[in-house]
Design a protein around this motif. Structure first.
Motif, PDB file in Angstrom:
ATOM      1  N   GLU A 120       0.812  -1.220   0.000  1.00  0.00           N
ATOM      2  CA  GLU A 120       0.000   0.000   0.000  1.00  0.00           C
ATOM      3  C   GLU A 120       0.845   1.268   0.000  1.00  0.00           C
ATOM      4  OE1 GLU A 120      -2.879  -0.256   3.161  1.00  0.00           O
ATOM      5  OE2 GLU A 120      -4.309  -1.271   1.842  1.00  0.00           O
ATOM      6  N   GLU A 121       1.984   1.231   0.659  1.00  0.00           N
ATOM      7  CA  GLU A 121       2.798   2.452   0.725  1.00  0.00           C
ATOM      8  C   GLU A 121       3.371   2.847  -0.636  1.00  0.00           C
ATOM      9  OE1 GLU A 121       5.383  -0.957   2.405  1.00  0.00           O
ATOM     10  OE2 GLU A 121       3.302  -0.255   2.559  1.00  0.00           O
ATOM     11  N   GLU A 122       3.335   1.935  -1.624  1.00  0.00           N
ATOM     12  CA  GLU A 122       3.841   2.263  -2.960  1.00  0.00           C
ATOM     13  C   GLU A 122       2.740   2.585  -3.965  1.00  0.00           C
ATOM     14  OE1 GLU A 122       6.658  -0.504  -4.544  1.00  0.00           O
ATOM     15  OE2 GLU A 122       7.705  -0.736  -2.629  1.00  0.00           O
ATOM     16  N   LEU A 123       1.483   2.316  -3.610  1.00  0.00           N
ATOM     17  CA  LEU A 123       0.390   2.529  -4.561  1.00  0.00           C
ATOM     18  C   LEU A 123       0.208   3.997  -4.928  1.00  0.00           C
ATOM     19  CD1 LEU A 123      -2.337   0.022  -3.314  1.00  0.00           C
ATOM     20  CD2 LEU A 123      -0.885  -0.163  -5.351  1.00  0.00           C
ATOM     21  N   ALA A 124       0.522   4.899  -3.997  1.00  0.00           N
ATOM     22  CA  ALA A 124       0.376   6.325  -4.280  1.00  0.00           C
ATOM     23  C   ALA A 124       1.312   6.786  -5.395  1.00  0.00           C
ATOM     24  CB  ALA A 124       0.618   7.146  -3.016  1.00  0.00           C
ATOM     25  N   ASN A 125       2.337   5.989  -5.703  1.00  0.00           N
ATOM     26  CA  ASN A 125       3.273   6.327  -6.780  1.00  0.00           C
ATOM     27  C   ASN A 125       2.741   5.945  -8.161  1.00  0.00           C
ATOM     28  OD1 ASN A 125       5.220   7.235  -4.921  1.00  0.00           O
ATOM     29  ND2 ASN A 125       5.972   5.144  -4.627  1.00  0.00           N
ATOM     30  N   LEU A 126       1.661   5.144  -8.202  1.00  0.00           N
ATOM     31  CA  LEU A 126       1.124   4.675  -9.478  1.00  0.00           C
ATOM     32  C   LEU A 126       0.037   5.629  -9.952  1.00  0.00           C
ATOM     33  CD1 LEU A 126       0.898   0.825  -8.824  1.00  0.00           C
ATOM     34  CD2 LEU A 126       2.848   2.200  -9.581  1.00  0.00           C
ATOM     35  N   THR A 127       0.202   6.162 -11.146  1.00  0.00           N
ATOM     36  CA  THR A 127      -0.743   7.151 -11.671  1.00  0.00           C
ATOM     37  C   THR A 127      -1.068   6.875 -13.134  1.00  0.00           C
ATOM     38  OG1 THR A 127       1.044   8.638 -12.328  1.00  0.00           O
ATOM     39  CG2 THR A 127       0.112   8.971 -10.135  1.00  0.00           C
ATOM     40  N   VAL A 128      -2.187   7.421 -13.571  1.00  0.00           N
ATOM     41  CA  VAL A 128      -2.565   7.371 -14.980  1.00  0.00           C
ATOM     42  C   VAL A 128      -1.768   8.445 -15.706  1.00  0.00           C
ATOM     43  CG1 VAL A 128      -4.439   7.752 -16.622  1.00  0.00           C
ATOM     44  CG2 VAL A 128      -4.861   6.462 -14.521  1.00  0.00           C
ATOM     45  N   THR A 129      -1.038   8.045 -16.738  1.00  0.00           N
ATOM     46  CA  THR A 129      -0.110   8.982 -17.372  1.00  0.00           C
ATOM     47  C   THR A 129      -0.426   9.323 -18.818  1.00  0.00           C
ATOM     48  OG1 THR A 129       1.324   7.169 -18.042  1.00  0.00           O
ATOM     49  CG2 THR A 129       1.802   8.220 -15.934  1.00  0.00           C
ATOM     50  N   GLU A 130      -1.207   8.520 -19.482  1.00  0.00           N
ATOM     51  CA  GLU A 130      -1.428   8.754 -20.912  1.00  0.00           C
ATOM     52  C   GLU A 130      -2.824   9.292 -21.177  1.00  0.00           C
ATOM     53  OE1 GLU A 130       0.241   8.661 -23.670  1.00  0.00           O
ATOM     54  OE2 GLU A 130       2.127   7.894 -22.901  1.00  0.00           O
ATOM     55  N   SER A 131      -2.910  10.299 -22.011  1.00  0.00           N
ATOM     56  CA  SER A 131      -4.196  10.725 -22.548  1.00  0.00           C
ATOM     57  C   SER A 131      -4.557   9.764 -23.667  1.00  0.00           C
ATOM     58  CB  SER A 131      -4.103  12.151 -23.080  1.00  0.00           C
ATOM     59  OG  SER A 131      -3.787  13.047 -22.049  1.00  0.00           O
ATOM     60  N   PRO A 132      -5.859   9.566 -23.918  1.00  0.00           N
ATOM     61  CA  PRO A 132      -6.240   8.641 -24.990  1.00  0.00           C
ATOM     62  C   PRO A 132      -5.685   9.082 -26.336  1.00  0.00           C
ATOM     63  CG  PRO A 132      -8.133   9.239 -23.643  1.00  0.00           C
ATOM     64  CD  PRO A 132      -7.002  10.127 -23.226  1.00  0.00           C
ATOM     65  N   GLY A 133      -5.387   8.094 -27.186  1.00  0.00           N
ATOM     66  CA  GLY A 133      -4.901   8.396 -28.528  1.00  0.00           C
ATOM     67  C   GLY A 133      -6.053   8.701 -29.473  1.00  0.00           C
ATOM     68  N   LYS A 134      -5.857   9.652 -30.365  1.00  0.00           N
ATOM     69  CA  LYS A 134      -6.882  10.032 -31.341  1.00  0.00           C
ATOM     70  C   LYS A 134      -6.749   9.205 -32.613  1.00  0.00           C
ATOM     71  CE  LYS A 134      -7.040  14.875 -29.858  1.00  0.00           C
ATOM     72  NZ  LYS A 134      -6.895  16.292 -30.287  1.00  0.00           N
ATOM     73  N   GLY A 135      -7.692   9.410 -33.513  1.00  0.00           N
ATOM     74  CA  GLY A 135      -7.623   8.804 -34.839  1.00  0.00           C
ATOM     75  C   GLY A 135      -7.701   7.294 -34.803  1.00  0.00           C
ATOM     76  N   HIS A 136      -6.613   6.624 -35.211  1.00  0.00           N
ATOM     77  CA  HIS A 136      -6.569   5.165 -35.230  1.00  0.00           C
ATOM     78  C   HIS A 136      -5.670   4.599 -34.129  1.00  0.00           C
ATOM     79  CE1 HIS A 136      -8.810   4.981 -38.959  1.00  0.00           C
ATOM     80  NE2 HIS A 136      -8.013   5.912 -39.467  1.00  0.00           N
ATOM     81  N   SER A 137      -5.162   5.442 -33.250  1.00  0.00           N
ATOM     82  CA  SER A 137      -4.282   4.996 -32.170  1.00  0.00           C
ATOM     83  C   SER A 137      -5.020   4.044 -31.229  1.00  0.00           C
ATOM     84  CB  SER A 137      -3.792   6.214 -31.367  1.00  0.00           C
ATOM     85  OG  SER A 137      -3.145   5.804 -30.184  1.00  0.00           O
TER      86      SER A 137
END
Length: 201
Positions: A120-137
């Motif tokens: 649990e003490e390491e979970l705060a380091n995990l984050t969402v980093t990517e915005s969704p890709g557009k087009g065909h990504s």
């Protein structure tokens, strides 16, 4: 079946079968024309809970960590938000219900698996980093470790066109364990015979 009982069963099945049972693709496709339940039948969060949460606000300042439950809840909300952003105004209304019923519970299992790999003490380091890709990504979003700047898991959606079957959206993820080579299936949603719009259109 009462809505509260249905929600409880979904949560129990998700937790109890985690790592034991993978739903077959046939099962996923059989449900494509079934009567769909709303998002509220799957997640019992109130409208206030659906608002964007500041990731740092989840951390307990006194000890510097968030619980696994808080982490999973926050990541599921991010998964839903990022996915609907990627779908855009043209795709979202068509596949939203099936995504909520079929794909989102499988994303939840993948996130639970990630949470199980870290104290649990390491979970705060995990984050969402990517915005969704557009087009065909294919990119929907990534979860990465802020301390190491390395991705942990990448969630993608690919447009498939099997011969004479129209278009399908194949949801899957990749993990850092094999340098993101293996496709881990989350399920597929049928679109139509016609070419789908580009993502975020």
């Amino acid at each position: 079946m009462p809505h509260w009982l249905r929600k409880s069963l979904v949560v129990m099945v998700t937790i109890l079968t985690f790592g034991l049972v993978s739903p077959s693709q046939a099962f996923l496709y059989d449900d494509s024309n079934a009567v769909k339940t709303s998002k509220k039948d799957i997640f019992d969060a109130s409208s206030e809970d659906k608002s964007v949460i500041d990731h740092s606000a989840l951390a307990d300042e006194s000890v510097g960590y968030i619980s696994k439950e808080e982490f999973i809840s926050h990541m599921l909300m991010e998964a839903e938000t990022q996915s609907y952003t990627k779908f855009g105004a043209r795709i979202k209304p068509v596949i939203e219900n099936e995504f909520t019923e079929v794909i989102l519970p499988n994303i939840a299992k993948a996130i639970i698996n990630v949470a199980a790999q870290y104290p649990e003490e390491e979970l705060a380091n995990l984050t969402v980093t990517e915005s969704p890709g557009k087009g065909h990504s294919e990119k929907i979003f990534n979860i990465s470790n802020e301390k190491t700047s390395e991705d942990i898991i990448r969630f993608h959606v690919r447009r498939d066109q099997p011969p004479q079957q129209g278009y399908w959206f194949n949801f899957h993820y990749h993990t850092h364990h094999d340098q993101f080579q293996t496709h881990h299936e989350l399920g597929s949603i049928y679109w139509d015979k016609n070419t789908p719009p580009k993502w975020m259109s």
